[in-house]
Structure formats: structure tokens, C-alpha cells
Design an enzyme around this catalytic site. Sequence first.
Site, PDB file in Angstrom:
ATOM      1  N   LYS A 111       0.889  -1.181   0.024  1.00  0.00           N
ATOM      2  CA  LYS A 111       0.225   0.019   0.076  1.00  0.00           C
ATOM      3  C   LYS A 111       0.960   1.220   0.025  1.00  0.00           C
ATOM      4  CE  LYS A 111      -4.486   0.803   0.378  1.00  0.00           C
ATOM      5  NZ  LYS A 111      -5.542  -0.147  -0.070  1.00  0.00           N
TER       6      LYS A 111
HETATM    7  N1  GLU Z   1      -7.062  -0.092  -3.260  1.00  0.00           N
HETATM    8  C1  GLU Z   1      -7.922  -1.287  -3.669  1.00  0.00           C
HETATM    9  C2  GLU Z   1      -8.082  -1.982  -2.637  1.00  0.00           C
HETATM   10  O1  GLU Z   1      -7.925  -1.727  -1.243  1.00  0.00           O
HETATM   11  C3  GLU Z   1      -7.560  -2.044  -4.760  1.00  0.00           C
HETATM   12  C4  GLU Z   1      -6.065  -2.583  -4.949  1.00  0.00           C
HETATM   13  C5  GLU Z   1      -5.411  -3.121  -6.209  1.00  0.00           C
HETATM   14  O2  GLU Z   1      -6.276  -3.095  -7.100  1.00  0.00           O
HETATM   15  O3  GLU Z   1      -4.232  -3.531  -6.211  1.00  0.00           O
HETATM   16  O4  GLU Z   1      -8.279  -3.098  -2.210  1.00  0.00           O
END
Ligand code: GLU
Length: 416
Positions: free
Chosen positions: A106
Amino acid sequence: MAAGGSIFNAMLQEFDGAARLLGLDPGIWKILTHPKRQITVSCPIQMDNGEIEVFTGYRVQYNITLGPAKGGIRYHPDVTLDEVTALAAWMTWKCAVAQVPFGGGKGGIICDPTRMSRRELEALTRRYVAEIVDAIGPDKDVPAPDVNTNAQVMAWIMDTYSMHVGHTSTAVVTGKPVEMGGSLGRREATGRGVMITTREAAKHLGFDIQSATVAVQGFGNVGSVSADLLSQIGATIVAVTDWKGGVYNAKGLDIPKMLDYMKQHTTIDGFPGGESIENAALFALDVDVLVPAALENQITAENVGEIKAKVIAEGANGPTTPDAHKTLHDRGVFVIPDILANAGGVTTSYFEWVQNRHGYFWEEDEVNRRLEVKMCDAFKDVLQTSIKYKTDLRTAAYVVAISRVATVTKLRGMYA
Ligand code: GLU
């Protein structure tokens, strides 16, 4: 950090409950409760007024046992390293629950994008990517959209990375515009997954989704698409709130009209199809389904007593604190946990990455069909595990995820 203390500690509490139930090996326990890598960068930007500002950015690669780190990048004034680490851990468990071959990552930048121009946002994005460029890549770490980031931001990430490596690399990031390698269906995928898991929960609990009432907190990418798709399968969306205000209509809100209103006003506040409602009142509504699709720490020990919904589908990551979750479980509320309910986004991100690497693109129907299969499989795995271990769905989702990651950790063995 959002109100309510360390989000990473909340993640650890959830983890520990499941690890205990599994009888997890203590060594693996230690590995899985530590982030592999935390990167902090300073991003100096020349603002439109000529002054220089320095923004702090993070990228956390929590675990890469199953594959490249995967997870979004958020732009928000409240971003902290604690929060990003928890979110990266949740991505690890989410990918394992959804059976996509990725680890968890993240990113976040402390900034207020609502007060920045497009040029400033582009400059910030490009500088952030330049600072972490050695750490990301199609086989290393693949970012995606999250709170306050979108396909345009992903396009800038893709371009900056490609300039650095000297060739066009589409698979470095997902959630891109469709014209430049994005997948059809990706934008809607998280909301689609929320709809699918909510529909499966209704089936399991024996109530008809077509006569169900729904309240949605948040009308960003996840909340708006969840509301739209749930209304398309016949549910009545009685209330929606966003960052500015909210609207309630017992007879149901016209979601397509609300989406049009949102495009013009950047908020649903003042939408003429109902009366105004605040967040606290939305949580207290006597509805069948509540979809928290905003930020962490929204359902807490303070407001959990007000909640009357039968089902909570967590569109956001970490919307329920561990204390509040225990109360909901004791009261028999069926909580579809974030790492299952919102896994549709990363699942379609995986499809996008696969299409990029093949250089061959699927029709939207194909994307949605495959998403349907993966979400139903994940729902079934978690539900069966909850029955087997006589536990709630969140703990069951962690049990599924931890056992998958632990098995591969053991198979790969210890280096050095
Ligand atoms: N930000 C999204 C989540 O929290 C998607 C992450 C992604 O597609 O890599 O799942």
C-alpha cells in the site's frame, strides 16, 4: 491516523484471533506480523504560487510470499505510516482470500488533493514515483487506485515508471485508463464485488435481495458503484452519505440520477431526490444492509449500539473497529469483512495485469464473468471456514488467508 488509535494494532488483533484458532506455528506468526519493507520519501514540489512544499509519501510492502506486492495509493491529509502498514497487511490477506497470486502493499501521500491543482497533483505523483521507482515494477510491486486517486493518476505513474526504465511498461500499475492498457470493468470491480458478496449473503441468510433496503456510507468509486449495482439487482437504496452531506428517501433513491448530480456538484449533498441525512443517522437506520464505503474506524464502540442492519458489507478497508465487530457478532449481525467484500477491485487488477502481460485484452463480459466466479468461490471458502471453526466471517477470512500464506512460507523455507 484516524480516530481510535493504531490501525495496525487493530489488524494485529484480528490476526491474532485467527492465528490462535489455527494453531499457527509461532515462527510463521512472527513473520506474518511484521512488514517486509516500509519506505518513506520526501517529495518536494513547486506549487502554483511559486513556493516549494515538501510532501511525505509512503510505500509499504507487507508481504511478497505469494507474488509481487499489490495495493493502492491514497492521497489524504490523515495518511500515516501506521495506517499504510495496516492497509498493506490487509492487502496481503485480501489477495490470499481472493486467490490472486500477489502479496500485499500500500502507498500513501500526506496531502489534501481537494486543495491542489491538476498540475500540482501530476508533479507530486511523478516525484513520488521517481522516489520509489527502484522498489516497484510488474514483478516487484504493482500500485493501483485507492482513496482520492484514479485512472489519471495511474496513467502518470505508468508514464513516469516507463520513462525511468526506458520502455513502456503497462503492467507496473493497474486501474489505468482503458485506452492505455486498463481493463474493462476495473473501475466498477470493487463495487461489483460488494454487490456479489451482499447478494450471496442474502441467499445464505434466506432473505430476498429484491425486497431489501440498503444504506451506503460514501459515494466515491466503491460506494457509488455498490449502490448502483445493488439497485440494479432490485434492492432499494434508501440512504447515501458522502464527505459533505447525505440524502434519505424511504421509497428509494434514484441512483443513476444521483450519479449525474455527483458529476456536476462533486457531492451528493443537496440532491433533490430525498431529504437530507447525516452519517450518524444513516448508521442508525433500520435497513437490511449497511455498506460502509468511506474510511477506517467508522463503526466504533460509541455508535455500534445504534446499528440495526442485518448485514454489513465492508466496502471500505477497516471500517469497523475490533470492539465494535465483537458486539456486532454477539448480536448476530452478518458482517462481510473488508478483505472479502471489497476484494473485487484487486481481483480485476489481477486480470488487468494478466492482460497487460499477455498483450491481449478481454471483453467486459469475460472480465465480469471471471470476477463473479472468483468472488463466489472466495465467499464460499470463507463461509465454510466460519462454519467449520464456529467463528465469524472476519476471523474465517483471516484463517483462510493466513493458512494459504503460511503454507507457501513453509514450502519456500527460510533463506539464510
Ligand atoms: N485499493 C484497492 C483495495 O484496497 C485495490 C487495490 C488493487 O487493485 O491493487 O483493495
